[in-house]
Design an enzyme around this catalytic site. Sequence first.
Site, PDB file in Angstrom:
ATOM      1  N   GLY A 292      -0.874  -3.830  -5.257  1.00  0.00           N
ATOM      2  CA  GLY A 292      -0.174  -3.718  -6.526  1.00  0.00           C
ATOM      3  C   GLY A 292       0.576  -4.996  -6.840  1.00  0.00           C
ATOM      4  O   GLY A 292       0.688  -5.899  -6.008  1.00  0.00           O
ATOM      5  N   ARG A 293       1.071  -5.060  -8.074  1.00  0.00           N
ATOM      6  CA  ARG A 293       1.842  -6.225  -8.500  1.00  0.00           C
ATOM      7  C   ARG A 293       3.139  -5.748  -9.120  1.00  0.00           C
ATOM      8  O   ARG A 293       3.158  -4.723  -9.788  1.00  0.00           O
ATOM      9  CB  ARG A 293       1.081  -7.010  -9.572  1.00  0.00           C
ATOM     10  CG  ARG A 293       0.070  -7.983  -9.033  1.00  0.00           C
ATOM     11  CD  ARG A 293      -0.895  -8.400 -10.121  1.00  0.00           C
ATOM     12  NE  ARG A 293      -2.000  -9.158  -9.534  1.00  0.00           N
ATOM     13  CZ  ARG A 293      -2.020 -10.481  -9.466  1.00  0.00           C
ATOM     14  NH1 ARG A 293      -1.018 -11.182  -9.957  1.00  0.00           N
ATOM     15  NH2 ARG A 293      -3.031 -11.117  -8.895  1.00  0.00           N
TER      16      ARG A 293
ATOM     17  N   PHE B   4       8.259  -8.932  -8.656  1.00  0.00           N
ATOM     18  CA  PHE B   4       8.675  -9.779  -7.539  1.00  0.00           C
ATOM     19  C   PHE B   4       7.514 -10.541  -6.933  1.00  0.00           C
ATOM     20  O   PHE B   4       7.697 -11.481  -6.207  1.00  0.00           O
ATOM     21  CB  PHE B   4       9.266  -8.893  -6.450  1.00  0.00           C
ATOM     22  CG  PHE B   4       8.444  -7.649  -6.277  1.00  0.00           C
ATOM     23  CD1 PHE B   4       7.268  -7.679  -5.578  1.00  0.00           C
ATOM     24  CD2 PHE B   4       8.832  -6.454  -6.884  1.00  0.00           C
ATOM     25  CE1 PHE B   4       6.488  -6.548  -5.465  1.00  0.00           C
ATOM     26  CE2 PHE B   4       8.056  -5.327  -6.778  1.00  0.00           C
ATOM     27  CZ  PHE B   4       6.879  -5.370  -6.061  1.00  0.00           C
TER      28      PHE B   4
ATOM     29  N   ILE C 247       3.240  -9.968  -5.324  1.00  0.00           N
ATOM     30  CA  ILE C 247       2.072  -9.121  -5.090  1.00  0.00           C
ATOM     31  C   ILE C 247       2.208  -8.402  -3.745  1.00  0.00           C
ATOM     32  O   ILE C 247       2.784  -8.941  -2.801  1.00  0.00           O
ATOM     33  CB  ILE C 247       0.791  -9.976  -5.107  1.00  0.00           C
ATOM     34  CG1 ILE C 247       0.728 -10.777  -6.416  1.00  0.00           C
ATOM     35  CG2 ILE C 247      -0.443  -9.122  -4.953  1.00  0.00           C
ATOM     36  CD1 ILE C 247      -0.434 -11.728  -6.493  1.00  0.00           C
ATOM     37  N   VAL C 248       1.685  -7.181  -3.689  1.00  0.00           N
ATOM     38  CA  VAL C 248       1.710  -6.408  -2.445  1.00  0.00           C
ATOM     39  C   VAL C 248       0.296  -6.338  -1.884  1.00  0.00           C
ATOM     40  O   VAL C 248      -0.656  -6.038  -2.612  1.00  0.00           O
ATOM     41  CB  VAL C 248       2.206  -4.973  -2.702  1.00  0.00           C
ATOM     42  CG1 VAL C 248       2.442  -4.261  -1.388  1.00  0.00           C
ATOM     43  CG2 VAL C 248       3.464  -4.985  -3.538  1.00  0.00           C
TER      44      VAL C 248
ATOM     45  N   ASP D 126      15.168  -0.061 -11.167  1.00  0.00           N
ATOM     46  CA  ASP D 126      13.797  -0.012 -11.677  1.00  0.00           C
ATOM     47  C   ASP D 126      13.081   1.249 -11.199  1.00  0.00           C
ATOM     48  O   ASP D 126      12.004   1.180 -10.612  1.00  0.00           O
ATOM     49  CB  ASP D 126      13.038  -1.274 -11.273  1.00  0.00           C
ATOM     50  CG  ASP D 126      11.786  -1.493 -12.131  1.00  0.00           C
ATOM     51  OD1 ASP D 126      11.633  -0.776 -13.148  1.00  0.00           O
ATOM     52  OD2 ASP D 126      10.971  -2.353 -11.790  1.00  0.00           O
TER      53      ASP D 126
END
Length: 797
Positions: A515-516, A519, A521-522, A633
Amino acid sequence: MAYTFFHLIFFILLIPLCSLAQNNGIVPIGSILTANEASNTWLSPSGDFAFGFQQPDDKDLFLLSIWYHNIPQKTVVWYVNSSDSIPRGSTVKLDAQIGLVLRDPQGVQLWSTNAISDQLDHGFMNDTGNFVLKGRDNSSLWESFSFPADTILPLQELETGSVLNSRQSETNFSQGRFSLQFLDNGDLVLTARSLPNTTYDDVVYYNSQTSKPTNTSNSGYRLVFGSRGIISIVNSNNQTEQIGSPTLFPPVAEDYFRATLDSDGILASYYHPRNFTGNQNWTVLWSEPDDICSAAAAETGSGACGYNSICNLVNGRPACECPDGYTLLDPNDKSGSCMPNSTPSCDEVEQGTAGELYDFVVINGTDWPKSDYQIMRPSTEIGCREACLHDCFCAAAIFRNNTCYKKKLPLSNGWTRGILNTVAFLKYRKSDAPPGMEGPSSRPKDRETLIVVESVLLGSSFFLNILLIVAACSGFYLIYKKNMVKSRPNGATNLRYFTYKELVEATNGFKEELGRGSFGIVYKGELQISSKSSGIAVKKLDRVAQDTEKEFRAEVNTIGQTNHKNLVRLLGFCDEGQNRLLVYEYMRNGTLSSFLFTTPKPSWKLRTQIAMGIARGLTYLHEECSTQIIHCDIKPQNILLDDYYNARISDFGMAKLLAMNQSRTLTNIRGTKGYVAPEWFRNTQVTAKVDVYSFGVLLLEIICCRRSVENIESVEEGYAILTDWVWDCFQERRLDTLVENDSEALNDKMMLERFVKVGIWCVQEDSSIRPTMRKVSQMLEGIVEVMVPPCPSPFAS
Ligand SMILES: *[C@@H]1O[C@H](CO)[C@@H](O)[C@H](O)[C@H]1NC(C)=O
Ligand SMILES: *[C@@H]1O[C@H](CO)[C@@H](O)[C@H](O)[C@H]1NC(C)=O
Ligand SMILES: *[C@@H]1O[C@H](CO)[C@@H](O)[C@H](O)[C@H]1NC(C)=O
Ligand SMILES: *[C@@H]1O[C@H](CO)[C@@H](O)[C@H](O)[C@H]1NC(C)=O
Ligand SMILES: *[C@@H]1O[C@H](CO)[C@@H](O)[C@H](O)[C@H]1NC(C)=O
Ligand SMILES: *[C@@H]1O[C@H](CO)[C@@H](O)[C@H](O)[C@H]1NC(C)=O
Ligand SMILES: *[C@@H]1O[C@H](CO)[C@@H](O)[C@H](O)[C@H]1NC(C)=O
Ligand SMILES: *[C@@H]1O[C@H](CO)[C@@H](O)[C@H](O)[C@H]1NC(C)=O
Ligand SMILES: *[C@@H]1O[C@H](CO)[C@@H](O)[C@H](O)[C@H]1NC(C)=O
Ligand SMILES: *[C@@H]1O[C@H](CO)[C@@H](O)[C@H](O)[C@H]1NC(C)=O
Ligand SMILES: *[C@@H]1O[C@H](CO)[C@@H](O)[C@H](O)[C@H]1NC(C)=O
């Protein structure tokens, strides 16, 4: 019961005011108090503290004690722990020879201060809460501060060797299982005695680690309860080390403070507003240890709960529960041991009849570590079950990591963790009442009383919450800075340090993207943890505000210190120059976003559980971890689901890490459209209430299984914005519309209505009207009543 209680307060309030207040705290020799409802008290000059008899239960038993007199709870801070109970008609007298002496109605001495010379002049109830016997030279011959019960007060100092003992329960003042000991070497330790009481195998579940190497000759340690609820250990060089770190910082110097070793083993520092304006209560400032369930687990002893019990950490407190098929040994001792309704016997099992005699209760995620008598490896889940079934010694088996752990009774140190990949099989005899039928029958009743009590207190806690948040906001930055400077002596986060190379390998060169976010990218990765490989999620931060390594690590440490079953756990980090990465556990079931917005809709029951899990996680972040963390968030993309579909909040702490929380310009709002609270757009302080707003939107999404903003133009007017649509439906009593084709939800009208109401409370434009996350949790769980919410945006035309 209620009658006698109010009666008591009535008398305590009235009589001393007219008869004793003018004594200015002085108690002349020969003064006597008698244990009954009309009992007098010895008041301190300001009336803050009273000495006398209290009636903790509705039983005909009394307690010789000192308590906070000016607050409705009459909180006891000191008591005589005489092993004999104190019946009605007992007396306490200030005797010229023996000092204070407590006698039962027959005149038998139950307790006395004893060590008094013939110098005694008078007694004095000090405004500090200290009852002192004064000699003719004005010296102190005896003081209650030197014989603490379970509480210490401001200005009280303890010398090494001092001990506090917890009480049995809130209202039973017999000695409980937990002790605080200030050791000669300067360490402050909390210990648990196992059940039944034995003197030798105390388990240390907290250690302040304030001792110094012996040869530095700075003995002479003192424990000091400072002005604002802070406890420090001071050595003879006047070096101080603080115990515990406050999670919020609202108290003012005028507040009442106390630190108590509570009956559940938690050492907590509390404060209470001094000026009585209604329904305030004690608020926890800090507590130790963070997780008593795991801290108290040891080779011997029963852990934080009794034997055969399961310890769940609820709001930082241990909640003990007997598993199915077990019942409390002592029904009055909720945190005591449980006994099995049947024990496996080696007599009856012959010729393979075990399967007919026994069956298993299966519990996920629960383990009783450290009490295995046999370990079988490798094993399978079915093999493990069978092995226990046919072993007449086996009372329970745990299957984990291809290994079968067999256990005999009693089971000890039981705890539940969602993340444990563990299945527990608890054996029970089929001929006995099936588990689940008999044991928990008492629970609903408890619930009921709880609801009654809570609804009575509803107004009070609401007011207090608002007070707290206001105070918390002002103190937030202050305490935050403070915590950063001070490294906690026991802040043992088990964060692992990774090299960049290790993470390149673990993620196969950052190949698979999960995911993005704002912060970076994961990526998905695999890690060999002692020959077993487990999934990890690696976040590559592409902009980090903290330039210095120290700040970055301090932030990461804050995140790493969190520990809650509804949070994604940070395993470690990497910090090599520009390469800053965070390593989390991998959540197999993906995001709430991908789970929620599908057809058919996921199960209502699961959805409600997920919502309650998120609320608990946020409560923890806001109120229970060592530094308040505002998420900023909250949205379905940031809620992950673990193997058991427990909601796990991710990305908390990022607001701080990215230092975006101060920026409030429209272009740079932290948060995501559709979920951000209105105050982001205004020039007002951003508080934890922004998360409450976002949670409200999320909750409505979970209820309706639709996104907060639908940009379908063709649909009926008023549908596009979820919050507006829900309010309209709620007002027009059309809740059914919200959960169309969702028979499970339609059949659960009460819960549906409760959830919708809570959602509307959370999305109030005026942040001060929004409840706190703790309140939200309680409302969702049905512990407190939910009132009808007002229109969320009263100013909109
Ligand atoms: C309570 O009992 C313990 C040991 O039984 C003793 O050390 C302590 O001083 C007692 N406390 C009071 C207030 O009497
Ligand atoms: C009451 O306690 C305070 C603080 O320890 C002390 O300064 C004061 O002298 C005490 N009062 C009396 C009358 O002993
Ligand atoms: C005894 O001490 C208290 C407070 O420390 C003081 O107010 C009082 O005057 C003293 N009395 C005598 C007789 O010294
Ligand atoms: C308090 O608890 C102890 C131990 O469980 C019990 O023996 C005692 O009767 C209880 N006292 C009261 C007043 O309930
Ligand atoms: C355990 O408690 C019982 C009763 O409460 C007492 O008689 C006994 O002496 C205690 N045993 C130890 C070892 O403290
Ligand atoms: C304490 O011991 C350490 C090493 O064991 C030694 O270096 C130090 O000088 C000693 N300090 C004192 C005050 O004796
Ligand atoms: C520690 O502080 C006390 C009072 O604040 C002072 O009297 C004492 O001299 C100090 N001791 C040392 C070693 O600094
Ligand atoms: C509490 O009340 C007293 C008088 O009633 C007042 O002097 C004091 O300022 C008040 N304190 C606070 C914290 O409100
Ligand atoms: C204060 O809080 C305690 C523990 O949460 C609760 O048992 C008590 O009933 C509360 N009292 C009031 C007056 O709010
Ligand atoms: C335990 O977890 C397994 C999946 O690992 C699931 O199939 C099973 O239904 C769960 N059992 C309970 C009682 O939750
Ligand atoms: C899993 O079991 C293996 C041995 O079969 C052991 O080496 C490893 O440490 C275990 N992993 C965990 C996470 O317990």
